[in-house]
Design an enzyme around this catalytic site. Structure first.
Site, mmCIF file in Angstrom:
data_model
loop_
_atom_site.group_PDB
_atom_site.id
_atom_site.type_symbol
_atom_site.label_atom_id
_atom_site.label_comp_id
_atom_site.label_asym_id
_atom_site.label_seq_id
_atom_site.Cartn_x
_atom_site.Cartn_y
_atom_site.Cartn_z
ATOM 1 N N ASP A 172 -49.216 3.776 13.701
ATOM 2 C CA ASP A 172 -49.514 4.266 12.558
ATOM 3 C C ASP A 172 -48.234 4.651 11.753
ATOM 4 O O ASP A 172 -47.464 5.102 12.154
ATOM 5 C CB ASP A 172 -50.292 5.441 12.560
ATOM 6 C CG ASP A 172 -50.735 6.211 11.542
ATOM 7 O OD1 ASP A 172 -51.793 5.458 10.736
ATOM 8 O OD2 ASP A 172 -50.309 7.273 10.914
ATOM 9 N N GLU A 231 -48.230 -0.516 11.496
ATOM 10 C CA GLU A 231 -48.686 -0.346 9.997
ATOM 11 C C GLU A 231 -47.457 -0.255 9.359
ATOM 12 O O GLU A 231 -46.783 0.951 9.149
ATOM 13 C CB GLU A 231 -49.729 0.691 10.169
ATOM 14 C CG GLU A 231 -50.143 0.701 8.698
ATOM 15 C CD GLU A 231 -50.900 2.395 8.163
ATOM 16 O OE1 GLU A 231 -51.677 2.002 7.215
ATOM 17 O OE2 GLU A 231 -50.127 3.080 8.605
#
Ligand code: TEU
Ligand code: CA
Length: 543
Positions: free
Chosen positions: A208, A271
Site C-alpha cells: 500500500d 501501489e
C-alpha cells in the site's frame, strides 16, 4: 507447476478480492475468508470453465477498527474476527495452493491504526520509547500545524494531540498515523511482519502507498500547484514533492526487496503513483532490484483525478511509455479497476457505451506484455452502485460519495442475497444484473469472454511471455504484435471508435482467436481486418 528459471508471477493473471464483498459464509452480511474458500473453484478449478486465475490479492484482512476498512491496521500478524482466524487463513492458503493459486496479502507500511499498540504507546508521553516510531512535531508559534501538507482524504495531514502538546502526521485519516521509517527500529519491526506471513506460506504482498513511507527529513512546506483551481480537489492544491516519491523511498524499497529474496518465489507488487519514469524507478536496477512489479494505473487516470479516455492515441501512448521505461528484467503491471476507483463500466459510460468498451477491456489488459490484475466483478461487468446517504460507509470523501460504489458485494446470482449472503449485506447490492449465474452458461457473456481470454493467454506463449511491437494504428485503432521464439505471433487490435474501423496486420495468414463479437472467432484474417464499433480481436498467426 512452472517452467524452470521463470518466476511464476511473470505469467500470472491476478485477481483482487475485496474480502468484505466477495462471499459471506455466516450471514452477517460481511464477506469472509471461509467464503473465499467456498468460491475458489470459480477462480480456478483447473478447467476453462473457471476463470483460470493464478494469484489472488486480498485487500487487508488484519485486525482493525475499520476506520478505513482495514487500511488502518491494529495488528499486522493476525486476522480480523469478521474475516476469520489465523487458522482460516492457513486453510485458505492451503486450498489456494492445492488449486495452483498463489496468495498475496496487502501490506500497509506507511501507517498503522491509531489503535495499534505501537501508536497507543507512542502517544502516551513524549518520553515513550516508541515516541519516535511516529512523526511528532511541535506546533508552529501560532499553534498551527508544523507544515502545510494536506491529507489525501482532505484536511490537514496533522492532528494535535492535547495530552503531549504535539501534532502527529497522517497522510490519510487521523486514525491512520504515519510510521517513522527513518527510525531503524520501525523498519526492522515492519520487515518482521513480512517474514511472519512468508513463514505461513504467503506468496507475496501488494504494498500500500509505498511512495509515502519516507518524507523529506525536514518536512518542508510543499509548493502550491499552479494548475489548481478552486473547486478542484483540495489535495491537488499543492505539489507533493516532499512527501511522495521522495528519493529515499527508492532505497528503502531495495531493503524491503531483500526480505522477499530471503524466501524464494515471493513477489512484491507496489501501489505506486507517478509518471512512467517514477513507476519504473520502483523496479530498481538489475544489480540492486526494487519491487518485482509496480502498478501502472494510467488506464484509469494519468494525472490526478482526470479519467483516462478510451481513445486509441491515449492507450497507445500509455503502452509505449510503459514499454519504454520499465526495465528489461521485469515487465509492466496494469489494472483497469480497483477498490479506490469508479468501475470501468461506469467510468467509460459517458455516451452509454460503457458495457461495449468493457468487452474490449480484457483484450487490452490480457493482450499486453504485463502481469494483469483484475478486480472482482470486473469479469461480469459490475458497475458502480448508487449508495443512499444512510448506507454510505467510506469515510474518504474525495469524491462526493467516497469509494463505496465500487466496493459492493459480488453478484453471484439474482436471489435476494445475490448468493453473497443470507443476511443484510454491509453495502447495498444495486440491481440484480449483471450476475455470475446469468452469464455462466452463456457463451456470449462477458464472463465467458474473460474465461476464453485468460485460458488462451495460457496457451499462447506470445501473449503470455512474448515481446510487444506497436503496429501503428490511427485515431480509431490501437494495435500491437506479440512474438515469442518458436511460437505463433499474435496481433491485438482494438477499435475505440463507435464506428467500424480497419486494422492492419503484419502477416498474411492468421485466424481470429478471440473477438468481442464471438461469431467472428475462427474467421481467417489476411493483411487487415475490419473491427466492429468499439470491438477488439486477437489474431493468431498460422503457418
Ligand atoms: O490508496 C492510496 C491512495 O492514495 C489512493 O487511495 C488514491 O490516492 C485515492 O484513491 C484517491 O484518489 C491506498 C488504498 O488503496 C486505499 O484503499 C487506502 O484508503 C489508502 O491507501 C490508505 O491506506
Ligand atoms: Ca461473514
Amino acid at each position: 507447476m512452472d517452467a524452470p528459471g521463470r518466476e511464476w508471477w511473470r505469467d500470472a493473471v491476478c485477481y483482487q478480492i475485496y474480502p468484505r464483498s466477495f462471499q459471506d459464509s455466516n450471514g452477517d452480511g460481511i464477506g469472509d475468508l471461509e467464503g473465499i474458500i467456498q468460491r475458489l473453484d470459480y477462480l480456478n478449478d483447473g478447467t476453462p470453465h473457471s476463470l483460470g486465475i493464478d494469484a489472488v490479492w486480498l485487500s487487508p484482512t488484519y485486525p482493525s477498527p475499520m476506520a478505513d476498512f482495514g487500511y488502518d491496521v491494529a495488528d499486522y500478524c493476525d486476522v480480523h474476527p469478521d474475516f476469520g482466524t489465523l487458522e482460516t487463513m492457513d486453510r485458505l492458503i492451503a486450498e489456494c495452493h492445492r488449486r495452483g493459486i498463489r496468495v498475496l496479502l496487502d501490506w500497509v507500511p506507511n501507517h498503522t491504526s491509531d489503535q495499534h499498540p505501537w501508536f497507543i504507546e507512542s502517544r502516551s508521553s513524549r518520553e515513550s520509547p516508541k515516541r519516535d516510531w511516529y512523526i511528532w512535531r511541535d506546533p508552529r508559534p501560532d499553534g498551527s500545524p508544523p507544515n502545510n501538507w494536506r491529507s489525501v482524504f482532505g484536511g490537514p495531514a496533522w492532528t494535535f494531540d492535547e495530552r503531549t502538546g504535539q501534532y502527529y502526521l497522517h497522510s490519510f485519516l487521523k486514525e491512520q498515523p504515519d510510521l517513522n521509517w527513518r527510525n531503524p527500529e520501525v523498519e526492522a519491526a515492519m520487515l518482521q511482519t513480512l517474514r511472519f506471513w512468508f513463514e505461513r506460506g504467503v506468496d507475496g504482498f501488494r504494498i500500500d502507498v509505498i511512495g509515502r513511507i519516507l518524507k523529506h527529513p525536514d518536512l518542508p512546506d510543499n509548493p502550491p500547484n499552479p494548475e489548481w483551481r478552486p473547486g478542484d480537489r483540495e489535495r491537488f492544491s499543492q505539489l507533493w514533492i516532499y512527501n511522495h516519491n521522495y528519493p529515499d523511498v527508492f532505497e528503502a524499497v531495495k531493503r524491503i526487496r531483500k526480505v522477499f529474496d530471503e524466501y524464494p518465489g515471493r513477489v512484491a507488487v507496489g501501489e505506486v503513483f507517478g509518471t512512467p519514469e517514477e513507476i519504473a524507478r520502483y523496479y530498481g536496477d538489475a544489480d540492486s532490484p526494487g519491487l518485482h512489479l509496480a502498478f501502472n494505473f494510467h488506464f484509469i487516470h494519468e494525472r490526478g483525478h482526470v479519467i483516462t479516455p478510451w481513445e486509441a492515441p491515449v492507450l497507445r501512448r500509455i503502452i509505449a511509455n510503459a514499454e519504454a521505461t520499465v526495465p528489461p528484467f521485469s515487465q509492466p503491471c496494469f489494472a483497469l479497476n480497483n477498490h479506490d476507483r469508479s468501475r470501468f463500466v461506469t467510468r467509460q459510460n459517458h455516451d452509454g457505451h460503457g458495457l461495449e468498451r468493457a468487452r474490449a477491456a480484457p483484450l487490452l489488459l490480457l493482450g499486453l506484455r504485463n502481469t494483469p490484475f483484475l478486480y472482482y466483478g470486473e469479469e461480469i461487468g459490475m458497475a458502480d452502485v448508487d449508495i443512499p446517504p444512510e448506507r454510505q460507509q467510506d469515510p474518504a470523501r474525495f469524491r462526493s460519495v467516497g469509494r463505496d460504489p465500487e466496493r459492493t458485494p459480488m453478484q453471484w446470482d439474482a436471489s435476494p442475497g445475490r448468493g453473497f449472503t443470507t443476511g443484510e449485506p454491509w453495502l447495498p447490492f444495486g440491481p440484480p444484473s449483471p450476475n455470475v449465474a446469468e452469464q455462466d452458461g452463456d457463451p456470449d457473456s462477458l464472463l465467458s469472454l474473460y474465461r476464453r481470454a485468460i485460458w488462451l493467454r495460457k496457451e499462447l506463449p506470445a501473449l503470455r511471455a512474448g515481446s510487444l511491437t506497436d503496429l501503428g494504428g490511427d485515431d480509431s485503432v490501437v494495435s500491437w504484435w506479440r512474438q515469442a521464439p518458436g511460437a505463433p505471433g499474435v496481433a491485438v487490435a482494438i477499435n475505440t471508435a463507435t464506428v467500424p474501423a480497419r486494422a492492419q496486420l503484419p502477416f498474411l495468414r492468421g485466424r481470429i482467436v478471440l473477438c468481442t463479437a464471438r461469431a467472428r472467432e475462427g474467421e481467417r484474417a489476411g493483411g487487415e481486418i475490419e473491427l466492429p464499433p468499439l470491438g477488439a480481436a486477437w489474431i493468431a498467426e498460422e503457418a
